[in-house]
Design an enzyme around this catalytic site. Structure first.
Site, mmCIF file in Angstrom:
data_model
loop_
_atom_site.group_PDB
_atom_site.id
_atom_site.type_symbol
_atom_site.label_atom_id
_atom_site.label_comp_id
_atom_site.label_asym_id
_atom_site.label_seq_id
_atom_site.Cartn_x
_atom_site.Cartn_y
_atom_site.Cartn_z
ATOM 1 N N LYS A 1 -37.400 -0.961 16.546
ATOM 2 C CA LYS A 1 -37.931 -2.105 15.791
ATOM 3 C C LYS A 1 -38.767 -2.976 16.716
ATOM 4 C CE LYS A 1 -33.735 -2.065 13.040
ATOM 5 N NZ LYS A 1 -32.419 -2.644 12.799
ATOM 6 N N ASP B 1 0.832 -1.201 0.000
ATOM 7 C CA ASP B 1 0.000 0.000 0.000
ATOM 8 C C ASP B 1 0.868 1.254 0.000
ATOM 9 O OD1 ASP B 1 -2.107 -1.651 0.053
ATOM 10 O OD2 ASP B 1 -2.833 -1.090 2.056
ATOM 11 N N LYS C 1 -29.034 5.061 14.638
ATOM 12 C CA LYS C 1 -29.123 5.004 13.186
ATOM 13 C C LYS C 1 -27.795 5.532 12.657
ATOM 14 C CE LYS C 1 -32.060 6.185 9.296
ATOM 15 N NZ LYS C 1 -31.134 6.861 8.390
ATOM 16 N N CYS D 1 -42.962 27.671 -15.597
ATOM 17 C CA CYS D 1 -42.647 28.175 -16.920
ATOM 18 C C CYS D 1 -43.553 27.466 -17.918
ATOM 19 C CB CYS D 1 -41.184 27.884 -17.226
ATOM 20 S SG CYS D 1 -40.792 27.980 -18.972
ATOM 21 N N SER E 1 -36.115 1.184 2.960
ATOM 22 C CA SER E 1 -35.668 2.301 3.801
ATOM 23 C C SER E 1 -36.589 2.397 5.015
ATOM 24 C CB SER E 1 -35.604 3.591 2.997
ATOM 25 O OG SER E 1 -36.786 3.785 2.327
ATOM 26 N N LEU E 2 -36.468 3.444 5.780
ATOM 27 C CA LEU E 2 -37.242 3.549 7.017
ATOM 28 C C LEU E 2 -38.116 4.792 6.988
ATOM 29 C CD1 LEU E 2 -34.413 2.837 9.622
ATOM 30 C CD2 LEU E 2 -36.434 1.402 9.232
ATOM 31 N N ARG F 1 -26.933 -1.188 -1.567
ATOM 32 C CA ARG F 1 -28.378 -1.153 -1.639
ATOM 33 C C ARG F 1 -28.861 -0.849 -3.064
ATOM 34 N NH1 ARG F 1 -32.198 2.951 -1.020
ATOM 35 N NH2 ARG F 1 -34.143 2.169 -0.187
ATOM 36 N N CYS G 1 -38.059 25.611 -23.508
ATOM 37 C CA CYS G 1 -37.296 26.195 -22.403
ATOM 38 C C CYS G 1 -36.027 25.376 -22.180
ATOM 39 C CB CYS G 1 -38.121 26.211 -21.128
ATOM 40 S SG CYS G 1 -37.176 26.792 -19.706
HETATM 41 S S1 IVH Z 1 -32.961 -1.073 9.798
HETATM 42 C C1 IVH Z 1 -36.200 -2.565 6.589
HETATM 43 N N1 IVH Z 1 -31.182 -0.155 11.452
HETATM 44 O O1 IVH Z 1 -30.967 3.660 7.426
HETATM 45 C C2 IVH Z 1 -35.253 -1.456 6.884
HETATM 46 N N2 IVH Z 1 -31.236 0.772 9.273
HETATM 47 O O2 IVH Z 1 -33.274 5.095 6.310
HETATM 48 C C3 IVH Z 1 -34.106 -1.928 7.680
HETATM 49 N N3 IVH Z 1 -29.532 2.474 8.872
HETATM 50 O O3 IVH Z 1 -31.210 1.880 4.429
HETATM 51 C C4 IVH Z 1 -33.241 -0.838 8.118
HETATM 52 N N4 IVH Z 1 -28.602 2.396 10.861
HETATM 53 O O4 IVH Z 1 -28.950 1.929 5.566
HETATM 54 C C5 IVH Z 1 -31.683 -0.063 10.221
HETATM 55 N N5 IVH Z 1 -29.647 0.548 13.021
HETATM 56 C C6 IVH Z 1 -30.139 0.621 11.806
HETATM 57 C C7 IVH Z 1 -29.625 1.514 10.837
HETATM 58 C C8 IVH Z 1 -30.211 1.563 9.579
HETATM 59 C C9 IVH Z 1 -28.573 2.958 9.672
HETATM 60 C C10 IVH Z 1 -29.800 2.919 7.496
HETATM 61 C C11 IVH Z 1 -29.968 1.800 6.506
HETATM 62 C C12 IVH Z 1 -31.275 2.062 5.813
HETATM 63 C C13 IVH Z 1 -31.519 3.486 6.143
HETATM 64 C C14 IVH Z 1 -33.007 3.760 6.157
#
Ligand code: IVH
Length: 704
Positions: free
Chosen positions: A299, A42, A127, A446, A91-92, A148, A452
């Site tokens: 969760k 490296d 998160k 517009c 996503s959440l 993803r 345009c």
């Molecule tokens: S659970 C079914 N747990 O946040 C969804 N996500 O906004 C499962 N992320 O795409 C996601 N920390 O990349 C989960 N402790 C955590 C997380 C987390 C970060 C991200 C993840 C997801 C995004 C959703």
């Protein structure tokens, strides 16, 4: 030959040396990438790159088209292999207040039909602000790592994932097939060191740790990834050959025992008070964690309940992200500029004296629309106590997570005497066409349509964007250049580029930033996208109100491009084609109007037809073809359901491809009648419609 000091090189020597370095570095990249066995350390590799950068700094004119310093940072030419996720990566949903969290827990209970007083536990964990990664293990061996991507298809970054210390190559005692999901991130310390090193190399620096992590993971050259200290927290899983545990908490513990890093701030909470308390606990530690987090994820702990709750189109019902409050800062508003978007919307943008908001330098922020600047909401009611926003004002900037910052407030005491109320333009600043505001619309648009230039360019940028055609090497910058030079005016032109300019490659080669190789790569990348899934094409057209999920619905419903196009061309308010269109769950009058307008005879439809003539549109899997005994059937629920709530029954039926209706008609295929069913059951009997009780229904779908 001993290396000569850069300062003593003649131009001729420098040119030869740049060629030599470029060849050695390219060779090292290939050796590393394909054989996973670098022939350089490296440190030696970095030294070569540093020497290359130093020579380029001294002789900028000699910089090669294939300069290795251009290959650091964002992903490079050919791109990664695509990987279809066996289960979508979702996503959440977000909660911004304690009330939102309470509402989330209430909705979970309601969906499941649980009493207010019955136990319902949640896990709570940070998160992580990074990017998600799915790791597939077969027989305990890491066989694939995928980003993803768009949730359905990601990029194969296996070689890069193997360089991350937190990711074990082998695990023992795991289910035969185990897909671990989690977040890749970079610590603050490593981020600072990386930026320092990048600056020394004369390479690009990163705005924040998340971008650095993404840029490092998405490197075609895994030698580069290896030099970037990435980390990984496991937070979930995808496909499994056998369950990890019965609860979220125990499953995480199991992942930890298998050798994955899980976040130490994960807690099991028995009620909302405990969840909110843990949120505060995490928030207090946020500044000293050494990595970025942007909220807390809750969760449902019981995995059987998670399964019953299932998913909405892009988010689970069983989890939510409780975001940290936004960051604020004050600065001077230097100017207001109007940007014209792809649908013609005139959006005011604040140009600011740069200010740091929560660690990020902000120099632009949104001002939303005309009313917002004037201090009114869409109904004419006062916002900010009716204070308007003027150029020269001292303004408050609000930034939440990765959302675009906005101007939130203004300090009247700091207003310069010369500041005048802002006059919002009534004509398009780009093409001069009228920009009227339709009743009920918050924005001016517009009216220039395709004439345009701003709309045309924005439409093109949308067309090539990641969730649309995603053409490697043709990004926003290139589109602007090609449009400016008259090479591309509309999407169809992209597919005739090679025909028109390919033979005179010289033309493209002579332009800034293009070499023979990159030009050929671009033509090849375009070729590759002639074959395009129908949903992507529909999304790429940039029709107002038709986003990714709308495009998916439409493709899934009509199946082939020809059927879709015919139906849209026929749709006029209230005729059969229209009723059919608005009959699709998720399509309303507003979207239908936009679609019908786009496909009415005229310039827009011609442009679409011209484009499609160059494409090979892949048909979509029709929704009705989901393999289940109720797919494509119309189901009505009535009476009391005892083993699940109405909401759960509906969601489950829809996930199996059925359509759930509210009343019985000749179109109904199945009536599910619980105790107390009344007129609907009678009507179904009259029409000879199949009627099941709840157990009969469950038996039917459990075979699915
Ligand atoms: S659970 C079914 N747990 O946040 C969804 N996500 O906004 C499962 N992320 O795409 C996601 N920390 O990349 C989960 N402790 C955590 C997380 C987390 C970060 C991200 C993840 C997801 C995004 C959703």
């Amino acid at each position: 030959m001993a290396e000569k000091d850069v300062a003593n090189l003649t131009a001729q020597e420098a040119e030869a040396e740049l060629a030599r370095l470029s060849a050695i570095i390219a060779e090292a990249n290939t050796a590393y990438h394909t054989e996973d066995a670098p022939d350089l350390s490296d440190a030696d590799y970095d030294a070569l790159k540093r020497r290359n950068a130093a020579i380029e700094r001294r002789f900028p004119d000699l910089k090669r088209d294939d300069s290795p310093s251009e290959q650091v940072g964002a992903s490079v030419a050919e791109g990664f292999q695509k990987v279809a996720h066996s289960q979508r990566m979702m996503s959440l949903g977000n909660a911004f207040s304690e009330d939102d969290v309470t509402e989330f827990a209430r909705s979970v209970r309601k969906f499941l039909g649980l009493e207010e007083t019955s136990a319902l536990a949640f896990t709570a964990e940070p998160k992580i602000d990074g990017l998600s990664l799915a790791l597939r293990y077969e027989g305990g061996v890491l066989v694939q790592a995928a980003t993803r991507g768009d949730g359905a298809v990601g990029e194969n970054v296996t070689a890069n994932a193997r360089t991350i210390d937190d990711i074990p190559d082998r695990i023992s005692g795991a289910p035969d097939i185990l897909e671990v999901r989690g977040e890749v991130y970079m610590s603050h310390e490593d981020f600072a060191a990386l930026n320092l090193r990048q600056a020394e190399l004369g390479a690009k620096t990163f705005a924040n740790p998340r971008n650095a992590a993404a840029g490092s993971l998405r490197q075609l050259d895994s030698a580069i990834t290896r030099g970037r200290p990435l980390r990984f927290f496991a937070y979930g899983w995808g496909t499994l050959s056998s369950p990890l545990a019965d609860t979220q908490f125990d499953a995480l513990k199991r992942l930890h025992d298998l050798g994955f890093s899980t976040n130490p701030l994960t807690a099991l909470c028995q009620d909302i008070d405990a969840m909110l308390e843990h949120y505060q606990h995490i928030e207090q530690r946020r500044a000293t964690l050494g990595y970025d987090i942007d909220g807390v994820v809750y969760k449902v702990d019981d995995l059987d309940l998670q399964r019953r709750l299932g998913y909405r189109s892009t988010t689970p019902r069983w989890a939510i992200a409780h975001k940290f409050p936004a960051e604020l800062a004050w600065t001077r508003l230097e100017n207001i500029e109007i940007q014209v978007g792809r649908t013609g919307a005139l959006s005011p943008v604040a140009r600011l004296k740069p200010v740091t908001v929560g660690g990020v330098v902000v120099s632009n922020a949104t001002l939303h629309n005309e009313d917002y600047i004037a201090g009114r909401d869409a109904n004419g009611a006062e916002i900010r106590g009716g204070k308007d926003i003027r150029i020269g004002d001292w303004v408050q900037i609000y930034r939440a997570g990765d959302v675009i910052p906005k101007v939130a407030d203004v300090d009247l005491e700091e207003r310069p005497a010369s500041a005048k109320p802002y006059d919002f333009p009534t004509a398009c600043p780009e093409c001069g066409s009228d920009a009227p505001r339709e009743a009920g619309d918050a924005v001016r648009r517009c009216s220039g349509g395709l004439i345009c230039p701003a709309q045309a360019v924005e439409k093109l940028k949308h067309f090539v964007s990641r969730a649309a055609f995603d053409i490697e090497g043709l990004g926003a910058k290139q589109v602007e250049q090609f449009y400016r030079d008259g090479w591309i005016a509309q999407p169809a032109d992209i597919f005739t580029l090679r025909e028109r300019y390919g033979t005179g490659l010289q033309q493209l080669k002579n332009r800034e930033g293009w070499g023979e190789k990159s030009a050929n790569n671009l033509f090849d990348a375009i070729e590759e996208k002639r074959e395009i899934p129908m949903a992507r094409l529909i999304f790429a057209l940039g029709i107002r109100h038709v986003g990714e999920s709308g495009a998916n619905l439409l493709a899934g419903h009509y199946g082939t491009w020809a059927d879709f196009r015919d139906a849209m061309a026929q749709a006029e308010p209230k005729n059969d084609a229209w009723q059919h269109l608005v009959g699709i769950d998720g399509v309303g009058d507003v979207m239908a109007h936009s679609l019908a307008t786009a496909f009415r005879p005229g310039a827009e439809r011609d442009a679409i037809d011209r484009l499609v003539a160059h494409l090979d549109v892949q048909p979509a899997v029709r929704r009705g073809t989901i393999d289940s005994p109720v797919a494509g059937k119309t189901v009505v629920f009535t009476g009391t359901l005892e083993r699940m709530t109405r909401a759960e029954a509906k969601a489950r039926a829809e996930s199996l491809g059925a359509k759930v209706a509210g009343s019985v008609s000749a179109k109904t295929d199945i009536l599910v009648a619980g105790p107390g069913a009344g007129s609907k059951a009678a009507k179904a009997a009259e029409l000879g419609i199949e009627t099941l009780d709840e157990d009969g229904w469950l038996a039917l779908i459990d075979t699915a």
